[in-house]
Scaffold this motif. Structure first.
Motif, PDB file in Angstrom:
ATOM      1  N   GLY A   1       0.793  -1.164  -0.001  1.00  0.00           N
ATOM      2  CA  GLY A   1       0.110  -0.177   0.031  1.00  0.00           C
ATOM      3  C   GLY A   1       0.686   1.415  -0.137  1.00  0.00           C
ATOM      4  O   GLY A   1       2.102   0.995   0.517  1.00  0.00           O
ATOM      5  N   HIS A   2       0.373   2.417  -0.505  1.00  0.00           N
ATOM      6  CA  HIS A   2       1.111   3.516  -0.317  1.00  0.00           C
ATOM      7  C   HIS A   2       1.432   4.027   1.192  1.00  0.00           C
ATOM      8  O   HIS A   2       0.731   3.440   1.896  1.00  0.00           O
ATOM      9  CB  HIS A   2       0.593   4.678  -1.485  1.00  0.00           C
ATOM     10  N   SER A   3       2.377   4.944   0.938  1.00  0.00           N
ATOM     11  CA  SER A   3       2.682   5.420   2.485  1.00  0.00           C
ATOM     12  C   SER A   3       1.524   6.132   3.045  1.00  0.00           C
ATOM     13  O   SER A   3       0.770   6.850   2.166  1.00  0.00           O
ATOM     14  CB  SER A   3       3.804   6.235   2.429  1.00  0.00           C
ATOM     15  N   GLY A   4       1.336   5.710   4.377  1.00  0.00           N
ATOM     16  CA  GLY A   4       0.126   6.524   4.973  1.00  0.00           C
ATOM     17  C   GLY A   4      -1.094   5.513   4.886  1.00  0.00           C
ATOM     18  O   GLY A   4      -2.152   5.901   5.202  1.00  0.00           O
TER      19      GLY A   4
ATOM     20  N   GLY B   1      13.485  -0.488   2.578  1.00  0.00           N
ATOM     21  CA  GLY B   1      13.157   1.051   2.171  1.00  0.00           C
ATOM     22  C   GLY B   1      14.064   1.738   1.670  1.00  0.00           C
ATOM     23  O   GLY B   1      14.029   2.514   0.741  1.00  0.00           O
ATOM     24  N   ASN B   2      15.391   1.444   2.187  1.00  0.00           N
ATOM     25  CA  ASN B   2      16.534   2.462   1.868  1.00  0.00           C
ATOM     26  C   ASN B   2      17.638   1.802   1.089  1.00  0.00           C
ATOM     27  O   ASN B   2      18.676   2.220   0.813  1.00  0.00           O
ATOM     28  CB  ASN B   2      16.971   3.076   3.148  1.00  0.00           C
ATOM     29  N   LEU B   3      17.317   0.251   0.506  1.00  0.00           N
ATOM     30  CA  LEU B   3      18.103  -0.139  -0.107  1.00  0.00           C
ATOM     31  C   LEU B   3      18.052  -0.280  -1.468  1.00  0.00           C
ATOM     32  O   LEU B   3      16.870  -0.319  -2.301  1.00  0.00           O
ATOM     33  CB  LEU B   3      18.055  -1.597   0.706  1.00  0.00           C
ATOM     34  N   ASP B   4      19.060  -0.574  -2.155  1.00  0.00           N
ATOM     35  CA  ASP B   4      18.984  -0.869  -3.730  1.00  0.00           C
ATOM     36  C   ASP B   4      18.436  -2.179  -4.019  1.00  0.00           C
ATOM     37  O   ASP B   4      18.642  -3.113  -3.104  1.00  0.00           O
ATOM     38  CB  ASP B   4      20.383  -0.547  -4.353  1.00  0.00           C
ATOM     39  N   PRO B   5      18.064  -2.341  -5.206  1.00  0.00           N
ATOM     40  CA  PRO B   5      17.288  -3.794  -5.768  1.00  0.00           C
ATOM     41  C   PRO B   5      18.133  -4.945  -5.247  1.00  0.00           C
ATOM     42  O   PRO B   5      17.286  -5.941  -4.686  1.00  0.00           O
ATOM     43  CB  PRO B   5      17.033  -3.491  -7.034  1.00  0.00           C
ATOM     44  N   ASP B   6      19.187  -4.958  -5.583  1.00  0.00           N
ATOM     45  CA  ASP B   6      20.150  -6.350  -5.125  1.00  0.00           C
ATOM     46  C   ASP B   6      19.999  -6.306  -3.555  1.00  0.00           C
ATOM     47  O   ASP B   6      19.622  -7.709  -3.287  1.00  0.00           O
ATOM     48  CB  ASP B   6      21.688  -6.017  -5.547  1.00  0.00           C
ATOM     49  N   LEU B   7      20.428  -5.559  -2.826  1.00  0.00           N
ATOM     50  CA  LEU B   7      20.206  -5.710  -1.571  1.00  0.00           C
ATOM     51  C   LEU B   7      18.965  -5.944  -0.890  1.00  0.00           C
ATOM     52  O   LEU B   7      18.658  -6.925   0.037  1.00  0.00           O
ATOM     53  CB  LEU B   7      20.753  -4.527  -0.487  1.00  0.00           C
ATOM     54  N   SER B   8      17.903  -5.285  -1.550  1.00  0.00           N
ATOM     55  CA  SER B   8      16.420  -5.840  -1.266  1.00  0.00           C
ATOM     56  C   SER B   8      16.253  -7.169  -1.590  1.00  0.00           C
ATOM     57  O   SER B   8      15.614  -7.690  -0.753  1.00  0.00           O
ATOM     58  CB  SER B   8      15.607  -4.609  -2.056  1.00  0.00           C
ATOM     59  N   ARG B   9      16.854  -7.634  -2.592  1.00  0.00           N
ATOM     60  CA  ARG B   9      16.655  -8.969  -2.811  1.00  0.00           C
ATOM     61  C   ARG B   9      17.253 -10.153  -1.816  1.00  0.00           C
ATOM     62  O   ARG B   9      16.690 -10.940  -1.369  1.00  0.00           O
ATOM     63  CB  ARG B   9      16.893  -9.382  -4.297  1.00  0.00           C
TER      64      ARG B   9
ATOM     65  N   LEU C   1       5.744 -14.697   9.070  1.00  0.00           N
ATOM     66  CA  LEU C   1       6.493 -13.459   8.668  1.00  0.00           C
ATOM     67  C   LEU C   1       5.432 -12.524   8.130  1.00  0.00           C
ATOM     68  O   LEU C   1       4.531 -13.035   7.360  1.00  0.00           O
ATOM     69  CB  LEU C   1       7.528 -13.569   8.007  1.00  0.00           C
ATOM     70  N   ILE C   2       5.263 -11.393   8.486  1.00  0.00           N
ATOM     71  CA  ILE C   2       4.613 -10.155   7.821  1.00  0.00           C
ATOM     72  C   ILE C   2       5.556  -9.078   7.415  1.00  0.00           C
ATOM     73  O   ILE C   2       6.286  -8.448   8.357  1.00  0.00           O
ATOM     74  CB  ILE C   2       3.463  -9.685   9.056  1.00  0.00           C
ATOM     75  N   ILE C   3       5.580  -8.724   6.190  1.00  0.00           N
ATOM     76  CA  ILE C   3       6.520  -7.899   5.861  1.00  0.00           C
ATOM     77  C   ILE C   3       5.687  -6.856   5.126  1.00  0.00           C
ATOM     78  O   ILE C   3       5.330  -7.004   3.986  1.00  0.00           O
ATOM     79  CB  ILE C   3       7.550  -8.435   4.774  1.00  0.00           C
ATOM     80  N   ALA C   4       5.969  -5.297   5.558  1.00  0.00           N
ATOM     81  CA  ALA C   4       5.406  -4.517   5.097  1.00  0.00           C
ATOM     82  C   ALA C   4       6.182  -3.663   4.084  1.00  0.00           C
ATOM     83  O   ALA C   4       7.427  -3.647   4.636  1.00  0.00           O
ATOM     84  CB  ALA C   4       5.270  -3.314   6.020  1.00  0.00           C
ATOM     85  N   THR C   5       5.782  -3.582   2.727  1.00  0.00           N
ATOM     86  CA  THR C   5       6.788  -3.027   1.790  1.00  0.00           C
ATOM     87  C   THR C   5       5.941  -2.273   0.502  1.00  0.00           C
ATOM     88  O   THR C   5       4.933  -2.663   0.227  1.00  0.00           O
ATOM     89  CB  THR C   5       7.568  -4.297   1.226  1.00  0.00           C
ATOM     90  N   HIS C   6       6.610  -1.359  -0.051  1.00  0.00           N
ATOM     91  CA  HIS C   6       6.200  -0.844  -1.266  1.00  0.00           C
ATOM     92  C   HIS C   6       6.922  -1.163  -2.302  1.00  0.00           C
ATOM     93  O   HIS C   6       6.757  -0.602  -3.744  1.00  0.00           O
ATOM     94  CB  HIS C   6       5.719   0.523  -1.130  1.00  0.00           C
ATOM     95  N   ASP C   7       7.819  -2.314  -2.280  1.00  0.00           N
ATOM     96  CA  ASP C   7       8.636  -2.704  -3.214  1.00  0.00           C
ATOM     97  C   ASP C   7       7.766  -3.863  -4.160  1.00  0.00           C
ATOM     98  O   ASP C   7       7.905  -4.977  -3.979  1.00  0.00           O
ATOM     99  CB  ASP C   7       9.865  -3.538  -2.728  1.00  0.00           C
TER     100      ASP C   7
ATOM    101  N   LYS D   1       7.337 -10.860  -7.862  1.00  0.00           N
ATOM    102  CA  LYS D   1       8.262 -12.204  -8.313  1.00  0.00           C
ATOM    103  C   LYS D   1       8.200 -13.456  -7.279  1.00  0.00           C
ATOM    104  O   LYS D   1       8.529 -14.320  -7.680  1.00  0.00           O
ATOM    105  CB  LYS D   1       9.628 -11.582  -8.444  1.00  0.00           C
ATOM    106  N   MET D   2       7.595 -13.063  -6.027  1.00  0.00           N
ATOM    107  CA  MET D   2       7.530 -14.299  -5.028  1.00  0.00           C
ATOM    108  C   MET D   2       6.251 -14.582  -4.928  1.00  0.00           C
ATOM    109  O   MET D   2       5.225 -13.758  -5.066  1.00  0.00           O
ATOM    110  CB  MET D   2       8.020 -13.510  -3.733  1.00  0.00           C
ATOM    111  N   PRO D   3       6.133 -16.068  -4.708  1.00  0.00           N
ATOM    112  CA  PRO D   3       4.794 -16.700  -4.845  1.00  0.00           C
ATOM    113  C   PRO D   3       4.047 -16.537  -3.285  1.00  0.00           C
ATOM    114  O   PRO D   3       3.738 -17.702  -2.705  1.00  0.00           O
ATOM    115  CB  PRO D   3       4.999 -17.830  -4.688  1.00  0.00           C
TER     116      PRO D   3
END
Lengths: 222, 319
Positions: free
Chosen positions: A35-38, A166-174, A190-196, A202-204
């Motif tokens: 979801g978008h921020s906020g 949030g602050n990481l480049d795509p490789d590090l994020s992966r 696990l519950i992971i909040a992300t806007h990536d 890509k993940m099932p």
């Protein structure tokens, strides 16, 4: 593992952050929260960690109604929820080792056991060699991995992460997401909040989408 | 999860509960001390302020204690020394003493005859040669009067009555000024308590403020500790120990200062006592007073930090 039933959260200064959220997450599930921020992602995770209480509705974690939890029991609840934050929340004047050891220290675990568990957790996130470093000497990705090691060191059954990449480049994020996947394989919820959204797609895994405090999409599950 | 969580905790807690509790306390105490030592200058200044604050009432206590000790040595002093006329000889003086002993208001009457007075005076030193040159004894006989009642007004009345005797020359009321000294001592003891209370309050505020700043400095640490499941007691503990350490070190500082002060005063006091043909050693802080100063200081530090912790850690919980 996690049940929300008609949960509302209203802040006096900015109105309704969550409205009428009902959801269930089974033990061992890995769920993305987007979801978008906020949109209310952080609020939802804060309610799970009992950093805040809902205005209305019922939240059950591991079958326990959080409303019945007295203030003095909150620390014990938090020990069973590993929390990961976008800004890592590390102690700047303590070494990587000491940061990761903090949850165990708080629980009163013995020295030897702490050493063993902290090294195991650091090994899992690939930072065993940096245990003497202070957080400022580490890169953003490494700091986040320290945060993750701290969240899992006490082996909580539930881990929640708020924008961990949030602050990481795509490789590090992966890399970070692959790390979460590994915890998922050993049965951690696990519950992971992300806007990536790219990575999520890509993940099932099941994805919950929040918009303006409402749950607008649930890709799977119950 | 509740049950699996409990099992998980048990597997983590391989030691017994008291052992964990003790280990956590020791760790907190050590941690707090290390933190104080990491900023030696501010810590030393805080400790110095506490030490000086407590040294002041402690020193006053010691000094009044010494004065009281000195005064108690004089308890045998007669209430009234009645000097007889020069021409009254020892035999007449003795009959007078006998007569006075029959009076009910008098506890005892001691006669110091002219010969005895001369002998004592000689022994006092410094006058050996002087008296040998005199042809006759210049000293009068003296009656040391110990009345039953030592109220100042009664003493005045008694002394006036004694002076009516034809043999009497003049009377000196030794115990009257002793009583005044005692009154002053009682007053200064009261002052010590008031000082101690005020300065103790000062110490409380100093420690409270120091701990308050420490809490503000470590706001983020506290928040993070709470995030990972620290109990309120766990978060408070290092601050309480810091307060106790401040108190302990400040109390020992106060003791050191008082000891230093006494050693500086001991020389002049001995010389002064020597001039009066006496020897007097200043007594230091006795064990009880030492315990009171150091223990009280620890208690004040603990209370000060407890107040700060109560006031400033309450708001730290989000829930």
């Amino acid at each position: 593992m996690v049940e929300f039933e008609r949960v509302f959260k209203r802040y006096p200064e900015r109105g309704e952050a969550l409205s009428d959220i009902s959801l269930r997450i089974a033990p061992g599930e890995l769920v993305f929260l987007t979801g978008h921020s906020g949109a209310g992602k952080s609020t939802l995770l804060r309610l799970i960690g009992l950093l805040e209480r809902p205005s209305r509705g019922q939240i059950r974690i591991g079958g326990r109604d959080l409303a019945s939890l007295k203030r003095g029991r909150i620390p014990y609840h938090r020990r069973e929820v590993g929390m990961i934050f976008q800004d890592h929340r590390l102690l700047p004047d303590r070494s990587v080792f000491d940061n990761v050891a903090l949850p165990l220290e708080v629980m009163g675990v013995g020295h030897k056991e702490i050493g063993r568990r902290v090294r195991a957790a650091l090994d899992q996130v690939g930072l065993l060699a940096r245990e003497r470093a202070t957080p400022v000497a580490l890169s953003g990705g490494e700091q986040q991995r320290v945060g993750i090691a701290r969240a899992v060191v006490a082996r909580p059954p539930l881990v929640v992460a708020d924008e961990p990449t949030g602050n990481l480049d795509p490789d590090l994020s992966r890399e970070i997401f692959e790390l979460f996947e590994r915890f998922h394989y050993v049965g951690v919820t696990l519950i992971i909040a992300t806007h990536d959204l790219g990575l999520v797609a890509k993940m099932p895994y099941r994805t919950l989408t929040l918009s303006e405090g409402r749950l607008v999409n649930d890709s799977g599950g119950w | 999860m509740a049950r699996s969580g409990a099992r998980r905790q048990r597997s983590l807690h391989q030691r017994t509960r008291p052992a964990i509790w003790l280990a956590q306390h020791l760790a907190s105490a050590r941690d707090a001390l290390c933190r104080l030592l990491r900023t030696p200058l501010p810590t030393a200044m805080t400790i110095a302020v506490i030490g000086i604050s407590l040294a002041l009432p402690a020193a006053l206590y010691v000094l009044t204690g010494n004065l009281r000790l000195m005064v108690s040595n004089w308890d045998e002093t007669a209430a009234i020394s009645l000097f007889l006329r020069q021409e009254v000889d020892d035999a007449t003086a003795a009959t007078l003493a006998e007569r006075l002993r029959e009076r009910p208001e008098l506890e005892a009457v001691r006669l110091i005859g002219r010969e005895q007075a001369l002998r004592e005076f000689r022994e006092l030193g410094g006058f050996e040669g002087a008296f040998d040159q005199l042809e006759d004894n210049p000293l009068p006989a003296l009656l040391a009067i110990y009345p039953r009642n030592t109220q100042p007004e009664d003493l005045e009345r008694l002394s006036a009555a004694l002076l009516e005797l034809p043999e009497a020359d003049f009377a000196r009321m030794d115990s009257l000024w002793l009583q005044r000294l005692r009154a002053i001592l009682a007053l200064s003891q009261r002052a010590v308590f008031i000082f101690a209370a005020l300065l103790g309050l000062g110490v409380l505020l100093i420690v409270g403020n120091t701990i308050r700043l420490e809490i503000l400095n470590r706001r983020i640490d506290i928040e993070i500790m709470e995030l990972v499941g620290a109990t309120a007691a766990f978060v408070r503990r290092p601050f309480l120990y810091a307060g106790a350490w401040y108190g302990l070190l400040g109390g020992l500082g106060a003791w050191l200062l008082v000891t230093l002060l006494l050693s500086l005063l001991q020389g002049p006091v001995s010389r002064l006592a020597e001039l009066y043909g006496a020897s007097f050693r200043l007594a230091g802080l006795d064990a009880l007073a030492l315990l009171l100063v150091v223990g009280g200081s620890v208690l004040l530090g603990l209370t000060g930090s407890w107040i700060a912790v109560e006031r400033h850690l309450r708001g730290a919980h989000p829930v």
